[in-house]
Design an enzyme around this catalytic site. Structure first.
Site, PDB file in Angstrom:
ATOM      1  N   THR A  12       0.842  -1.195   0.000  1.00  0.00           N
ATOM      2  CA  THR A  12       0.000   0.000   0.000  1.00  0.00           C
ATOM      3  C   THR A  12       0.880   1.248   0.000  1.00  0.00           C
ATOM      4  O   THR A  12       1.992   1.237   0.508  1.00  0.00           O
ATOM      5  CB  THR A  12      -0.934   0.031   1.221  1.00  0.00           C
ATOM      6  N   GLY A  13       0.367   2.312  -0.584  1.00  0.00           N
ATOM      7  CA  GLY A  13       1.178   3.517  -0.700  1.00  0.00           C
ATOM      8  C   GLY A  13       2.405   3.284  -1.542  1.00  0.00           C
ATOM      9  O   GLY A  13       3.476   3.841  -1.277  1.00  0.00           O
ATOM     10  N   GLY A  14       2.248   2.486  -2.592  1.00  0.00           N
ATOM     11  CA  GLY A  14       3.398   2.095  -3.404  1.00  0.00           C
ATOM     12  C   GLY A  14       3.713   3.042  -4.543  1.00  0.00           C
ATOM     13  O   GLY A  14       4.454   2.685  -5.450  1.00  0.00           O
ATOM     14  N   SER A  16       5.122   6.160  -4.160  1.00  0.00           N
ATOM     15  CA  SER A  16       6.230   7.096  -3.898  1.00  0.00           C
ATOM     16  C   SER A  16       7.020   6.647  -2.669  1.00  0.00           C
ATOM     17  O   SER A  16       6.598   5.750  -1.938  1.00  0.00           O
ATOM     18  CB  SER A  16       5.698   8.520  -3.666  1.00  0.00           C
ATOM     19  N   GLY A  17       8.163   7.288  -2.465  1.00  0.00           N
ATOM     20  CA  GLY A  17       8.941   7.093  -1.254  1.00  0.00           C
ATOM     21  C   GLY A  17       9.315   5.657  -0.965  1.00  0.00           C
ATOM     22  O   GLY A  17       9.712   4.891  -1.852  1.00  0.00           O
ATOM     23  N   ILE A  18       9.181   5.267   0.295  1.00  0.00           N
ATOM     24  CA  ILE A  18       9.560   3.930   0.734  1.00  0.00           C
ATOM     25  C   ILE A  18       8.722   2.869   0.032  1.00  0.00           C
ATOM     26  O   ILE A  18       9.219   1.811  -0.351  1.00  0.00           O
ATOM     27  CB  ILE A  18       9.422   3.805   2.261  1.00  0.00           C
ATOM     28  N   GLY A  19       7.436   3.147  -0.159  1.00  0.00           N
ATOM     29  CA  GLY A  19       6.565   2.174  -0.810  1.00  0.00           C
ATOM     30  C   GLY A  19       6.995   1.871  -2.232  1.00  0.00           C
ATOM     31  O   GLY A  19       7.043   0.706  -2.643  1.00  0.00           O
ATOM     32  N   SER A 137       7.065   3.904  12.685  1.00  0.00           N
ATOM     33  CA  SER A 137       7.974   5.049  12.635  1.00  0.00           C
ATOM     34  C   SER A 137       8.769   5.130  13.930  1.00  0.00           C
ATOM     35  O   SER A 137       8.280   4.747  15.006  1.00  0.00           O
ATOM     36  CB  SER A 137       7.185   6.352  12.455  1.00  0.00           C
ATOM     37  N   TYR A 150       0.747  11.863  15.076  1.00  0.00           N
ATOM     38  CA  TYR A 150       1.411  10.888  14.206  1.00  0.00           C
ATOM     39  C   TYR A 150       2.003   9.756  15.032  1.00  0.00           C
ATOM     40  O   TYR A 150       1.834   8.570  14.699  1.00  0.00           O
ATOM     41  CB  TYR A 150       2.502  11.602  13.413  1.00  0.00           C
TER      42      TYR A 150
END
Length: 249
Positions: A12-14, A16-19, A137, A150
């Site tokens: 999921t969230g693939g 950008s960034g780490i995903g 995190s 957060y």
């Protein structure tokens, strides 16, 4: 042989960034990769970058119905899933006294609700012996200015993982947590830090990290690869901090 040869992985969230880095790394290691994101244009771009026959499914992780749709899609196309990386997350830096109910809900809906109902809906299609990786995190264990909401949402993920590692023991599905420290991704823009203040923010954060720099997305992807692969087959219910030593301060 590639480490994820013939595996089916959902991230999921693939987009950008780490995903995205994780999706690219998994695909290069032989996995059939499926990524999700909210925006179709970014999802399409990510699928092109990942290559290797990657599939994109648009939707909002805060909506349990989205996860049910994803599960049905994967079951129909691939039969089952081997790896689930619940990575999508949002962060807004705001002092507690200024947090609005809308801001609170926005972070908990994605970071905690999205992970919980994602696993609830996706776990039934994960093959016995599969791997679930949850992105938390460093902020969940280290107090950082303006990160209270957060941090709370990410701390919930650590609690979920411990329970699920036991709940899924009969199916030998491992559940582990990947907790990044500061990583050089587009999230800095999404955190609401004015552009003029970003260089100072980056310097201040880097000074708190023994490694002396932010992490790189691919460094987190390599850690996710370890947790997803058979190399960590005896690792279950743990939190892997990938933070350049920041948690030591």
């Amino acid at each position: 042989m590639k480490r994820l040869q013939d595996k089916v992985a959902l991230i999921t969230g693939g987009n950008s960034g780490i995903g995205l880095a994780t999706a690219e790394r998994f695909a290069a290691e032989g996995a059939q990769v499926i990524v999700t994101a909210r925006r179709q244009d970014l999802l399409d771009d990510a699928v092109r970058r990942i290559g290797h026959g990657a599939l994109g499914i648009r939707g909002d992780v805060a909506d349990p119905g989205h996860h049910a749709t994803v599960a049905d899609n994967i079951r129909d196309r691939f039969g089952a899933l081997d790896i689930y990386v619940a990575n999508a997350g949002v962060n807004t830096i705001t002092p507690s006294a200024q947090v609005t109910p809308e801001e609170f809900d926005a972070q908990f809906n994605v970071n905690a609700r999205g992970v919980f109902f994602g696993v609830q809906q996706i776990a039934p299609i994960v093959r016995d012996g599969g791997s679930i990786v949850l992105t938390s995190s460093l902020a969940a264990t280290r107090a950082l200015d303006g990160h209270a909401v957060y941090a709370g949402s990410k701390a919930a993920i650590r609690a979920f993982a411990r329970h699920w590692a036991l709940e899924f023991k009969a199916r030998k599905i491992r559940v582990n947590v990947l907790s990044p420290g500061p990583v050089d991704t587009s999230i800095l823009e999404k955190m609401g830090i004015p552009e003029a203040e970003r260089p100072g923010f980056v310097r201040a954060m880097a000074n708190m990290i023994p490694a002396g720099r932010f992490g790189e997305a691919d460094e987190l992807a390599l850690a996710a690869l370890y947790l997803a692969s058979d190399e960590s087959r005896f690792v279950n219910g743990v939190e892997l901090l990938v933070d350049g030593g920041m948690s030591l301060n």
